[in-house]
Each structure stands twice: as structure tokens, then as C-alpha cells.
Design a protein around this motif. Structure first.
Motif, PDB file in Angstrom:
ATOM      1  N   SER A   1       4.684  -1.759 -63.579  1.00  0.00           N
ATOM      2  CA  SER A   1       5.213  -0.412 -63.387  1.00  0.00           C
ATOM      3  C   SER A   1       4.508   0.566 -64.326  1.00  0.00           C
ATOM      4  CB  SER A   1       6.722  -0.435 -63.635  1.00  0.00           C
ATOM      5  OG  SER A   1       7.184   0.814 -64.036  1.00  0.00           O
ATOM      6  N   ALA A   2       4.271   0.137 -65.576  1.00  0.00           N
ATOM      7  CA  ALA A   2       3.593   1.019 -66.540  1.00  0.00           C
ATOM      8  C   ALA A   2       2.146   1.266 -66.129  1.00  0.00           C
ATOM      9  CB  ALA A   2       3.650   0.410 -67.936  1.00  0.00           C
ATOM     10  N   LEU A   3       1.491   0.228 -65.644  1.00  0.00           N
ATOM     11  CA  LEU A   3       0.092   0.401 -65.221  1.00  0.00           C
ATOM     12  C   LEU A   3       0.011   1.369 -64.043  1.00  0.00           C
ATOM     13  CD1 LEU A   3      -2.902  -0.902 -65.539  1.00  0.00           C
ATOM     14  CD2 LEU A   3      -2.308  -2.008 -63.400  1.00  0.00           C
ATOM     15  N   GLY A   4       0.866   1.123 -63.041  1.00  0.00           N
ATOM     16  CA  GLY A   4       0.860   1.988 -61.861  1.00  0.00           C
ATOM     17  C   GLY A   4       1.193   3.419 -62.241  1.00  0.00           C
TER      18      GLY A   4
ATOM     19  N   LEU B   1      -2.265   0.194 -53.624  1.00  0.00           N
ATOM     20  CA  LEU B   1      -3.495   0.934 -53.337  1.00  0.00           C
ATOM     21  C   LEU B   1      -4.149   1.466 -54.607  1.00  0.00           C
ATOM     22  CD1 LEU B   1      -2.500   2.917 -50.125  1.00  0.00           C
ATOM     23  CD2 LEU B   1      -3.815   0.823 -50.306  1.00  0.00           C
ATOM     24  N   ILE B   2      -3.358   2.060 -55.508  1.00  0.00           N
ATOM     25  CA  ILE B   2      -3.950   2.631 -56.723  1.00  0.00           C
ATOM     26  C   ILE B   2      -4.610   1.538 -57.577  1.00  0.00           C
ATOM     27  CG2 ILE B   2      -3.460   3.850 -58.886  1.00  0.00           C
ATOM     28  CD1 ILE B   2      -1.393   5.508 -57.433  1.00  0.00           C
ATOM     29  N   PRO B   3      -3.885   0.432 -57.884  1.00  0.00           N
ATOM     30  CA  PRO B   3      -4.559  -0.618 -58.659  1.00  0.00           C
ATOM     31  C   PRO B   3      -5.793  -1.189 -57.945  1.00  0.00           C
ATOM     32  CG  PRO B   3      -2.195  -1.004 -58.639  1.00  0.00           C
ATOM     33  CD  PRO B   3      -2.449   0.132 -57.707  1.00  0.00           C
ATOM     34  N   ILE B   4      -5.734  -1.320 -56.627  1.00  0.00           N
ATOM     35  CA  ILE B   4      -6.898  -1.890 -55.925  1.00  0.00           C
ATOM     36  C   ILE B   4      -8.089  -0.940 -56.026  1.00  0.00           C
ATOM     37  CG2 ILE B   4      -7.835  -2.475 -53.650  1.00  0.00           C
ATOM     38  CD1 ILE B   4      -5.140  -3.728 -52.963  1.00  0.00           C
ATOM     39  N   CYS B   5      -7.833   0.353 -55.824  1.00  0.00           N
ATOM     40  CA  CYS B   5      -8.931   1.325 -55.919  1.00  0.00           C
ATOM     41  C   CYS B   5      -9.485   1.346 -57.346  1.00  0.00           C
ATOM     42  CB  CYS B   5      -8.431   2.704 -55.503  1.00  0.00           C
ATOM     43  SG  CYS B   5      -9.661   3.984 -55.628  1.00  0.00           S
ATOM     44  N   ALA B   6      -8.588   1.290 -58.335  1.00  0.00           N
ATOM     45  CA  ALA B   6      -9.047   1.292 -59.726  1.00  0.00           C
ATOM     46  C   ALA B   6      -9.858   0.035 -60.021  1.00  0.00           C
ATOM     47  CB  ALA B   6      -7.843   1.384 -60.666  1.00  0.00           C
TER      48      ALA B   6
ATOM     49  N   LEU C   1      -6.391  -7.207 -62.275  1.00  0.00           N
ATOM     50  CA  LEU C   1      -6.278  -8.322 -61.325  1.00  0.00           C
ATOM     51  C   LEU C   1      -5.062  -9.181 -61.642  1.00  0.00           C
ATOM     52  CD1 LEU C   1      -8.064  -9.150 -58.984  1.00  0.00           C
ATOM     53  CD2 LEU C   1      -9.139 -10.848 -60.458  1.00  0.00           C
ATOM     54  N   LEU C   2      -4.913  -9.477 -62.911  1.00  0.00           N
ATOM     55  CA  LEU C   2      -3.802 -10.322 -63.346  1.00  0.00           C
ATOM     56  C   LEU C   2      -2.464  -9.659 -63.029  1.00  0.00           C
ATOM     57  CD1 LEU C   2      -3.655 -13.002 -64.960  1.00  0.00           C
ATOM     58  CD2 LEU C   2      -3.134 -11.627 -66.956  1.00  0.00           C
ATOM     59  N   ILE C   3      -2.383  -8.405 -63.356  1.00  0.00           N
ATOM     60  CA  ILE C   3      -1.126  -7.694 -63.142  1.00  0.00           C
ATOM     61  C   ILE C   3      -0.800  -7.615 -61.648  1.00  0.00           C
ATOM     62  CG2 ILE C   3       0.063  -5.494 -63.444  1.00  0.00           C
ATOM     63  CD1 ILE C   3      -1.625  -5.105 -65.980  1.00  0.00           C
TER      64      ILE C   3
END
Ligand code: PFF
Length: 466
Positions: free
Chosen positions: A223-226, A401-406, A452-454
Motif C-alpha cells: 500500500s505504501a509503495l503504491g 498497473l503502476i507498479p508494473i509500469c514502474a 517485483l517482490l512486493i
């Protein structure tokens, strides 16, 4: 350099525009609720780590890709000679598209609250939660079954966005930001003082400073990363697009740190205003943790300050502009992509895409209004689940989507385009990039592995929807 592309007129113009994109509803409407759910202080600490270790390097990377390629988010990868990586841009555009659908509707709520404080502040104070639902037409009873007020204000908000974009991003956004951003900051500091001195606020303050590791879970970390990426406008079309309007003489690394610092400061300010206010006024059980968290709890702060009504109007006007500059940046990323990739005409593209996003956003508002519309979500623990449509939209963008794009940007910059290219893009015209070694290690190894891990843990770990 391609003379036909827009350019920021000054360094300040760019910084303010990028900060304007970053600072928005995410900081004030989303962040405090997330910090509350994530356990207060411990969440703030994790969030800060996410900004420093992943947010800053990724923002720098995206701006560099944009400035080096001078192209929109999909075209950028092709222009740098790596057409196969265009998918990263597509994921970004899709994320920006979905976010704009609901962002524009929440922007409409803000616009409604400007009128609310100007004309009927006592009604807000009397029943903040009831007011929130009733005035937006979000109540679940048959009298207010169709949320037409919310939809009307969302339409107005979207129209405002379209007008600014059609008139050209540079002058409109730059001019507002020069006054609006500092003003928002000042008013937040005033609200902070009032909120923290409310009777009962200490408990909230203590909560925001507590480091209860028992609250820690992979879900909180994700949640914090996103949230950090969302708040910094990372992992979407926008920073590459804004970077492409930036002159080569600008110091990208300094600007990046400045923008991240400003954004985080505003988010923390909002957290320290709103969470203690929740404790001091209605109590978390009554405020609810959904869309109304910030709107409802702030009523208690305005009510108890001299000139509260005026501050209320001022605050929502500034928040409205902050939401506008963010929403405009989202739409600009999409429009730049559509016009450059497909050769479509700018004005028509803007109007049609805004209309489509507004219409899809109506589904978001309707689910907020207790319509039983469902989305789809898949994870290893719950299997296929059908959360409320509005939650599914936010999960889909913030957690997928945001983590994948990042992640795509990290892998591209770390292994394909290479950190040396980013460093070379930064170090032009005598600019020095002090921490370039650290940057290279972060972008090559640490950031992609962590993301990736998250991502994997969240998908494997599952999440129950409330
Ligand atoms: N960063 C904005 C906020 O915190 O409100 C939202 C946002 C704007 C996200 C632009 C993504 C973006 F491209």
C-alpha cells in the motif's frame, strides 16, 4: 530539438507543473486514510523509505527518458531505439486512463464542497457524514438513489480540465501554480495548528508517531509503495511527457529531489491534520475509512476555528486547483499519446477522451452510492473475487498497473538503455550528478527486485475487500 513541441517557459514553471501534478487529491484525500489504516507512524516511516529509495530514482529515470526522447510515453521507447519496450508506455497510459475516470469524480466532490462551505457551512458542521452523502446524492436510500449531484459536479470538473488542456498546458498550469501551491502550503500549516490543538487530538498525534511493528504486513508495504508512486505521479504516462517538454539545461536530479520533498511534505502535513482531527471529532468508526475520510473529518477542524467558514472555502478552492493540476497532467499524458501516436487532432481528442473517462467514472460514483456494481480481482488466496467496482478500479491501478509500469521503467533504464544513458542525460551543460553510483545500483538491482517482490507477495498473499 523539435521546435513544434511545447516547452516550459522557465525552470520554476516546470518544477511547479511537476509538483502540481504530484500534489493533488492523493496527498490530501488518499494519504491520510492510508496512513491511518497502515498503523500511523510505522506507515509514515515505510512511506518515506519508498519515496527515498524508489520514488526519487524512478522519477529521475522517467524525466530522463522523456527529455532524451522528446516524445510521448509510448513513442519515447521507440525513439530511444527500443520499440519492444513500448508496452511500458501502454501500461502507463492505461493506468492514467483508469485513474482519470475516478479522479475527475472526486474532483467534482471538491468543487461541491467549495459551494458547501460558502453557502451552508452550518449544515456541514451539524452532520458532516450525513452531509457528505446527502449533498452528493450518495445516500443508499431510495430518495437519493441516483447520485446526480456528484455526477453533475464531476462533469463540471472534467469540463474545466478540458478547457485548460485545449488552451495549452504551459500558460494555464504555470500561472496557477505560482500562486496556488504556496497558498495551499500556508493554509495547511494553519490547519495543522488548529487540528493539533483540538481537545482529544493528542491521541491521534500519538498514533501518527507510534511505531507499532505489529501493524506491519506485506499489504501495508505494498500500500505504501503504491501510494508513494501514485502521489509522485510515477508509473504513468505523465513524467515522461512532462520531461519531454523540459530544456536540456535543467538539472534533473536537483529538480527531482525538490519535487519529491514538496510532495511528501504536503502528504505528511495532511496526515497530521486529518488523522488527529478524526480522533478529536467523530472517531474513526463514524468517519468511515472510505471516500469521505478527509472530507468528513475536516469539518470538525473548520468548525472550531475563527473564520472557519472562510478557511473552508479557501481550502477547498486550493484543493480544487491542486486536483485540477494533477488531473490535467493525467489527461495531458493521454492526449499527448493519442495525438502523437495516431496523428489525431488535439482539440477533438481532448473532448472525446474527457467525455469517455467522465462516463466510465460515473460507474465509480454509482458504486460509492451503494449501487451493487462489482469489479473483478484475482489473487492466490481469495482466487477470483468480485469487490465493489470503485475499489477494484483503485486496486487495479495502485497495486498492479503502476507498479508494473514502474518495474518496466527500472528494467528498461537499468538493463536496456543503461544507467549510463540516464546519467549522461542528466549531466549536460555542466550539471553534476552527485549520487550517480548509488542511482545505478538502485535502478539496476534494488528497485526492480523490491517492486517485483512486493508485487508477487501481494498477489500471492491476497487481500480481503471490506
Ligand atoms: N499525484 C497525483 C495525486 O497525488 O493526487 C495523482 C496523479 C497525477 C497520479 C498524475 C498520476 C498522475 F500521472
Amino acid at each position: 530539438m523539435d521546435k513544434s513541441r511545447a516547452q516550459w517557459s522557465s525552470r520554476l514553471g516546470f518544477i511547479l507543473a511537476a509538483a502540481g501534478s504530484a500534489i493533488g487529491l492523493g496527498n490530501i484525500w488518499k494519504f491520510p486514510g492510508r496512513a491511518y489504516e497502515g498503523g500511523g507512524g510505522i506507515y509514515l516511516l515505510i512511506y518515506l523509505g519508498m519515496v527515498i529509495f524508489f520514488g526519487i530514482p524512478l522519477m529521475l529515470t522517467e524525466l530522463s527518458i522523456g527529455r532524451a526522447s522528446q516524445a510521448n510515453v509510448v513513442g519515447a521507447f521507440r525513439k530511444l531505439g527500443h520499440r519492444r519496450w513500448s508496452w511500458v508506455g501502454w501500461v502507463g497510459v492505461l493506468g492514467a486512463f483508469i485513474i482519470t475516470c475516478y479522479y475527475s469524480h472526486v474532483g467534482g466532490w471538491v468543487l461541491r464542497y467549495v459551494f458547501g462551505y460558502a453557502m451552508e457551512a452550518p449544515a456541514i458542521y451539524a452532520d458532516p457524514l450525513g452531509y457528505f452523502y446527502a449533498t452528493l446524492g450518495l445516500g443508499a436510500d431510495e430518495n437519493t438513489f441516483f447520485p446526480w449531484v456528484a455526477i453533475l459536479f464531476a462533469a463540471l470538473f472534467m469540463a474545466l480540465n478540458a478547457v485548460v488542456i485545449i488552451r495549452g498546458v504551459e500558460s494555464g498550469i504555470e500561472r496557477f501554480n505560482k500562486i496556488g501551491m504556496p497558498a495551499l502550503f500556508v493554509i495547511l500549516v494553519i490547519l495543522l495548528v488548529r487540528s493539533l490543538t483540538l481537545p482529544g487530538a493528542e491521541e491521534g498525534l500519538r498514533y501518527m508517531l507510534s511505531f507499532d511493528t505489529g501493524k506491519l504486513s506485506f499489504d501495508t508495504v505494498l500500500s505504501a509503495l503504491g501510494q508513494a508512486f501514485y502521489s509522485l505521479s510515477i508509473g504513468m504516462a505523465i513524467l515522461i511527457t512532462y520531461g519531454s517538454y523540459l530544456p536540456k539545461t535543467e538539472d534533473l536530479s536537483k529538480n527531482t529531489v525538490l519535487i519529491c520533498a514538496m510532495d511528501t511534505m504536503v502528504a505528511f502535513l495532511a496526515g497530521f491534520i486529518i488523522v488527529p482531527a478524526v480522533f478529536a471529532t467523530l472517531g474513526a468508526d463514524h468517519v468511515g475509512k472510505g471516500g469521505g475520510f478527509a472530507f468528513v473529518s475536516l469539518a470538525g477542524v473548520f468548525e472550531k476555528m475563527p473564520g472557519g467558514r472562510l478557511f473552508g472555502v479557501l481550502f477547498y478552492v486550493l484543493l480544487l486547483f491542486a486536483a485540477l493540476t494533477s488531473c490535467i497532467s493525467l489527461i495531458e499524458g493521454i492526449v499527448a499519446f493519442l495525438t502523437e501516436q495516431f496523428g489525431w487532432e488535439r482539440k477533438r481528442t481532448t473532448i472525446v477522451s474527457c467525455a469517455v473517462m467522465f462516463l466510465i467514472g460515473c460507474l465509480y460514483t454509482c458504486t460509492q452510492a451503494a449501487y451493487p456494481l462489482k469489479g473483478i480481482w484475482l489473487d492466490a488466496v481469495n482466487g477470483l473475487s468480485f469487490p465493489p467496482f470503485c475499489d477494484a478500479m483503485e486496486y487495479f491501478t495502485d497495486r498492479l498497473l503502476i507498479p508494473i509500469c514502474a518495474l518496466g521503467c527500472c528494467l528498461f533504464a537499468g538493463w536496456v538503455w543503461k544507467p549510463e544513458s540516464v546519467i549522461a542525460e542528466v549531466e549536460q551543460h555542466g550539471v553534476r550528478f552527485g549520487l550517480k553510483r548509488v542511482y545505478a545500483v538502485l535502478i539496476r538491482y534494488i528497485a526492480p527486485l523490491a517492486i517485483l517482490l512486493i508485487l508477487a507477495l501481494s498477489i500471492l498473499g491476497g487481500k480481503t475487500f471490506s
